[in-house]
Every structure is written in structure tokens, then in C-alpha cells.
Design a protein around this motif. Structure first.
Motif, PDB file in Angstrom:
ATOM      1  N   ALA A 114       4.373  -2.446   2.441  1.00  0.00           N
ATOM      2  CA  ALA A 114       4.963  -1.816   3.628  1.00  0.00           C
ATOM      3  C   ALA A 114       4.240  -0.537   4.019  1.00  0.00           C
ATOM      4  O   ALA A 114       4.267  -0.129   5.193  1.00  0.00           O
ATOM      5  N   GLN A 115       3.581   0.124   3.076  1.00  0.00           N
ATOM      6  CA  GLN A 115       2.864   1.365   3.358  1.00  0.00           C
ATOM      7  C   GLN A 115       1.394   1.110   3.743  1.00  0.00           C
ATOM      8  O   GLN A 115       0.617   2.052   3.913  1.00  0.00           O
ATOM      9  N   GLY A 116       1.023  -0.157   3.849  1.00  0.00           N
ATOM     10  CA  GLY A 116      -0.340  -0.489   4.222  1.00  0.00           C
ATOM     11  C   GLY A 116      -1.330  -0.422   3.082  1.00  0.00           C
ATOM     12  O   GLY A 116      -2.544  -0.437   3.308  1.00  0.00           O
ATOM     13  N   VAL A 117      -0.836  -0.342   1.869  1.00  0.00           N
ATOM     14  CA  VAL A 117      -1.707  -0.307   0.688  1.00  0.00           C
ATOM     15  C   VAL A 117      -1.963  -1.735   0.212  1.00  0.00           C
ATOM     16  O   VAL A 117      -1.025  -2.517   0.034  1.00  0.00           O
TER      17      VAL A 117
ATOM     18  N   ASP B  37      -6.050   0.943  -1.970  1.00  0.00           N
ATOM     19  CA  ASP B  37      -6.305  -0.307  -2.698  1.00  0.00           C
ATOM     20  C   ASP B  37      -5.984  -0.036  -4.166  1.00  0.00           C
ATOM     21  O   ASP B  37      -6.651   0.771  -4.822  1.00  0.00           O
ATOM     22  N   VAL B  38      -4.946  -0.693  -4.680  1.00  0.00           N
ATOM     23  CA  VAL B  38      -4.522  -0.452  -6.061  1.00  0.00           C
ATOM     24  C   VAL B  38      -4.284  -1.774  -6.777  1.00  0.00           C
ATOM     25  O   VAL B  38      -4.115  -2.825  -6.149  1.00  0.00           O
ATOM     26  N   CYS B  39      -4.290  -1.702  -8.089  1.00  0.00           N
ATOM     27  CA  CYS B  39      -4.002  -2.879  -8.911  1.00  0.00           C
ATOM     28  C   CYS B  39      -2.924  -2.511  -9.921  1.00  0.00           C
ATOM     29  O   CYS B  39      -3.095  -1.572 -10.713  1.00  0.00           O
TER      30      CYS B  39
END
Length: 511
Positions: free
Chosen positions: A60-63, A124-126
Motif C-alpha cells: 500500500a505504501q508503494g514499496v 525495495d525490501v525483502c
């Protein structure tokens, strides 16, 4: 979270072999190296790299958010704590994320893969989770039950059960909630050089991956290789890896302290395969990295088939280079279903040698083939039925004439191999000669002699093992070639240009 909250830890490269291993996309990749070569931390980095590649979707936050679950398995939790976790904590300290010390150990982290250059916030996260499991006293099936991971690392793989790989192949590629986002799932093996009778040696050094080569898996892999093996240089080699992270003289000191343990030095320091030692090897000069490599058949040179006769007969297919070097291209060894040498008669053996010849050397002209055999075969005594002539049976089934080898002397036969091994570039054997290679690595050995103090010493009599026949066969082939016998006997070589006939005979008048 912003860039101010990030802690950056740079990990330097151990060396080019480790870098290539790290980049490999093979479904099964294996790194083999000496102690201190950073193979464990490199394998853990490869595990994390797989997690970072997984697909995701924007929240939702565009991440762009990815999810990855990976695993590490080895024999006991104490070994995980003592040997594996310290390397992992060098990459991600325990304080990062949430580490749980309840078996199986888990470490949950958020890996920042990209940052918005305008806001400094991650884009961009994992969501990364790594689980450390021990087999313990359970079966492999029980240890792997319920595991759904995108990648798994087997640490000290040679110490784990051989059936572990089969179970893991059904567990990898199932991590996360959406398998459609799965990218390049992998099984990663890390270990020191295994003994030659270890299951990982057969898998990695001999390429024995038949059980994994299913049509379904090969189709699934697409452009990815099924398996790649990366063997690091020995610790005392000029191109040894990770030396910049080790104390000065690290390997030299270990070698000196373990001088009485040559097998340990060979495996753990020089990264060379050795057998479980039962006696001194006949060919100690043999070095896997120096002498084993793919070989091409030279159609313009004589193909020499060396044979050792008997119920466990064996044959090698060799050639001499223009410089006189010995090249062993293929072997012919028959095994029974239980993995032991098969007992066959002359007809069956001749047919098998013919099959190997046709498969590997198609359309070879008979004039370019010379078959040599143990001279004892002409005595026709080493047969199941002494009334049948073994040589005649093989000759008829093979369709080629059999010649007596130039000598049956053990000193000359062994000397021919030693001479080739001692010369730079003098000897090479193709990796497909699996049985012969194991023989050179120590399966072909001297008998042990008991000493009064209970110790054992090498005995000059060669033990009769499963590898004796194939090594003898190669020796008969190795005796072929210009000046081989004269050189071994220390005799001067005949030079036709220096041959002078003293005679009053006139070749022109005939008087």
C-alpha cells in the motif's frame, strides 16, 4: 525507516572461484575448499542472494516487497552453533532483526534492496527468514518434513547422509505464499574435499547426478544448469583464496603441525581428494587437479587398448601424444547391480570392450588400434573354465587381434606410469575414467605390514583390491610407445642416423 537507520557491512571477495560460485544459477551448486577458504560464508551469502532475487509486489505504501524463506542443515545443533552461526553473524549480527534460539533456530530480517533517491526511504525490501536445522538422531525424512524454502544450504555436506539430497530436492522451490514468484531455487553444498568413497565425491567430482536428471526437472530449469561444482585452490597454492583474511603463514603452520597426518594435510589444506587410507598408494604423484581433465581423441594417433585378464577383467583406452605423454581417455569396467566388480567370461568382456570402443571411438580404423594384454592371459589358467581359452574368446567377441604386453614386470609396469606422472604434462586421464581415478587416488595401494609396536607400514607387495585390474590394464598400455622400455631399463636409445655399417660390400656392383 530511512537510510540513516541502515548499517552497511562490506564483505570482501575471497577470490575468483568464490565469486563464480556466488554468481552461479545452477539448481545444485557445490563449493569445495580447504579450511579457512571462506567457503561457508560464501555459501551463506549465496543463500541470501537467492532470497534477494525472489519476486514480489508493491504494498500500500508503494514499496516493492519480496518474501523469502531459506534453510541451513547439518548434523547437530552444537556444530551449527560452533561452526555455522559465527559465519552467518559475520554477515548479519544476531542483533539485526529477530533471532530465536529455540530449535530450529530462526533469524528474521528485513533486507533493504533499494532506496528512493528523493526521499531516502526504502522502495525495495525483502522479508527474509533463515532457518537452521540439525538432523540429530532423526531420519532425513523427519528432519526435512514440512520444510518449504526457496533455497537450502547443506553445511559440511560430506558429513551428512547421502539420501539428504533426494529429500531436499522436493522441498526447495516451495517457499513463500506464491510459488509463481519463485526465482532460481537452489540447493547449495559447502564442504572440505571429501574422501573418494564419500557420496559427495561421486556427485561432485564424478558428476553422478542420474537420480536428479528427470525430464520434468530439466524442463523446469530451462536455461539453468542442473549442477555446477567449484573447487578452490589448495591453501598452499599461489592462487589460494581468502589469504588476505588469514594470519601470515596460516596454512604452512598447519601443515607443519600435521606432518604426521598426510591425509589431513592433503584434504584440509591442499584440497586434494584421498581415499580412506588402508595402505600407502602405489602412485603418490597423482594429483586430481593436475592430472584429471577432459580429453579429446586424436584420430590420427594409435589407440592403445590395455587389458588385464581374468574374471574381473578391465581395459583402458589410451594414446601417446607426439611428445610421448600418456593420455587415458576411457575405461571398460563391468559392475554388478550391488556396485561390486562383475565376474564375466572372455566373451562377455570382449563384447563390452567392443561396445565401449564403438560408443566412444566411432569409425576408428583397425590399423589405428593396438590391443595389448597381460601376458599371463596366454596361459589360460585364470578362467572359470580352464578348458576355454580366454584370449580366443575376447579376440572373437572384440574382432581385434590381441598382443602380449611388452612386459609383466611390476617394476617396469609401474615405472611407465610413474615416468608419465613425473613429467610436466606427461600424464592426463579423462574424468569419465572414474574407477581408474579412484585407483590412482589410493585404491591401488600396497599391502600393510604389521610392525611390533602395533603400527603399520607400506609393504612392497601390491594389495589385490577392486582397483588392481584397471590400474594393471593401464600399465600394459603405458608400456607401448617409443623408447618406453629402454628408458625404464636405463638403456641407451637406438638412433638410426648414427648407425654405421662397416663392410667391403659394394651396394652398386653387388661385389
Amino acid at each position: 525507516m530511512t537510510t540513516r537507520d541502515l548499517q552497511i557491512k562490506r564483505l570482501n571477495s575471497p577470490g575468483p572461484i568464490s565469486d563464480a560460485f556466488l554468481q552461479s544459477r545452477a539448481f545444485l551448486k557445490i563449493i569445495i575448499g580447504p579450511v579457512g577458504s571462506a567457503k561457508t560464508i560464501t555459501a551463506l551469502r549465496a543463500l541470501r542472494k537467492v532470497g534477494q532475487k525472489q519476486g514480489g509486489e508493491k504494498d500500500a505504501q508503494g514499496v516493492y516487497r519480496r518474501k523469502a524463506r531459506v534453510g541451513v542443515i547439518r548434523e547437530t545443533y552444537p556444530n551449527i552453533e560452533k561452526n555455522t552461526l559465527p559465519s552467518w553473524f559475520d554477515i548479519h549480527p544476531e542483533a539485526h532483526g529477530k533471532f530465536t534460539w529455540k530449535a530450529p533456530y530462526t533469524h528474521k530480517l528485513v533486507l533493504i534492496l533499494g532506496v528512493d533517491p528523493q526521499t531516502g526511504k526504502p522502495n525495495d525490501v525483502c522479508d527474509f527468514e533463515i532457518e537452521f536445522r540439525a538432523i540429530g538422531d532423526r531420519s532425513v525424512e523427519e528432519a526435512c518434513r514440512g520444510w518449504q524454502v526457496c533455497a537450502v544450504m547443506v553445511d559440511e555436506a560430506d558429513l551428512q547422509p547421502p539420501d539428504l539430497l533426494a529429500f531436499l530436492s522436493g522441498r526447495v522451490g516451495r517457499g513463500g505464499t506464491d510459488t509463481s514468484k519463485m526465482v532460481d531455487p537452489q540447493i547449495i553444498l559447502s564442504l572440505n574435499m571429501p574422501y573418494t568413497d564419500n557420496w559427495v565425491y561421486e556427485l561432485a567430482m564424478e558428476g553422478d547426478i542420474k537420480e536428479l536428471e528427470t525430464p520434468e526437472l530439466l524442463e523446469l530449469l530451462g536455461d539453468r544448469p542442473l549442477m555446477e561444482v567449484f573447487v578452490q585452490p589448495g591453501g598452499r597454492q599461489p592462487d589460494a583464496e581468502n589469504l588476505h583474511n588469514l594470519p601470515k603463514g596460516y596454512y604452512q603452520v598447519q601443515a607443519a603441525l600435521n606432518k604426521s597426518r598426510p591425509d589431513y594435510v592433503a584434504r584440509m589444506i591442499d584440497n586434494k581428494p584421498v581415499p580412506m587410507r588402508h595402505g600407502q598408494p602405489v602412485n603418490p604423484q597423482f594429483d586430481y587437479q593436475d592430472h584429471v581433465r577432459p580429453l579429446e581423441w586424436d584420430k590420427q594417433s594409435m589407440l592403445i587398448i590395455g587389458m588385464d585378464q581374468g574374471l574381473n577383467a578391465a581395459a583402458t583406452f589410451c594414446q601417446r601424444t607426439p611428445e610421448g605423454g600418456l593420455r587415458t581417455l576411457r575405461e571398460a569396467v563391468l559392475f554388478s547391480e550391488n556396485g561390486t566388480l562383475a565376474k564375466v567370461g572372455g566373451k562377455a568382456f570382449g563384447q563390452f570392450v567392443r561396445y565401449v570402443l564403438n560408443e566412444n571411438f566411432p569409425d576408428v580404423h583397425p590399423e589405428y588400434v593396438r590391443v595389448v594384454c597381460d601376458p599371463a592371459a596366454w596361459k589360460a589358467q585364470d578362467n572359470a573354465d580352464e578348458n576355454m581359452d580366454w584370449v580366443r574368446q575376447v579376440r572373437k567377441a572384440l574382432g581385434l587381434w590381441l598382443n602380449k604386453a611388452k612386459s609383466n614386470s611390476p617394476s617396469l609396469r609401474n615405472g611407465a606410469i610413474w615416468q608419465a606422472l613425473d613429467e610436466r604434462g606427461g600424464y592426463a586421464v579423462d574424468p569419465k575414467c572414474k574407477h581408474l581415478i579412484k585407483g590412482h587416488l589410493g585404491g591401488y595401494r600396497y599391502m600393510k605390514g604389521d610392525m611390533k609396536d602395533g603400527e603399520t607400514r607400506g609393504h612392497l607387495r601390491i594389495a589385490d583390491t577392486a582397483y588392481t585390474h584397471i590400474c594393471d590394464a593401464e600399465q600394459y598400455a603405458a608400456l607401448e610407445g617409443d623408447h618406453i622400455i629402454t628408458d625404464l631399463r636405463g638403456l641407451p636409445q637406438f638412433d638410426p642416423s648414427k648407425f654405421v655399417v662397416e663392410s667391403d660390400f659394394d651396394i652398386f656392383t653387388g661385389a
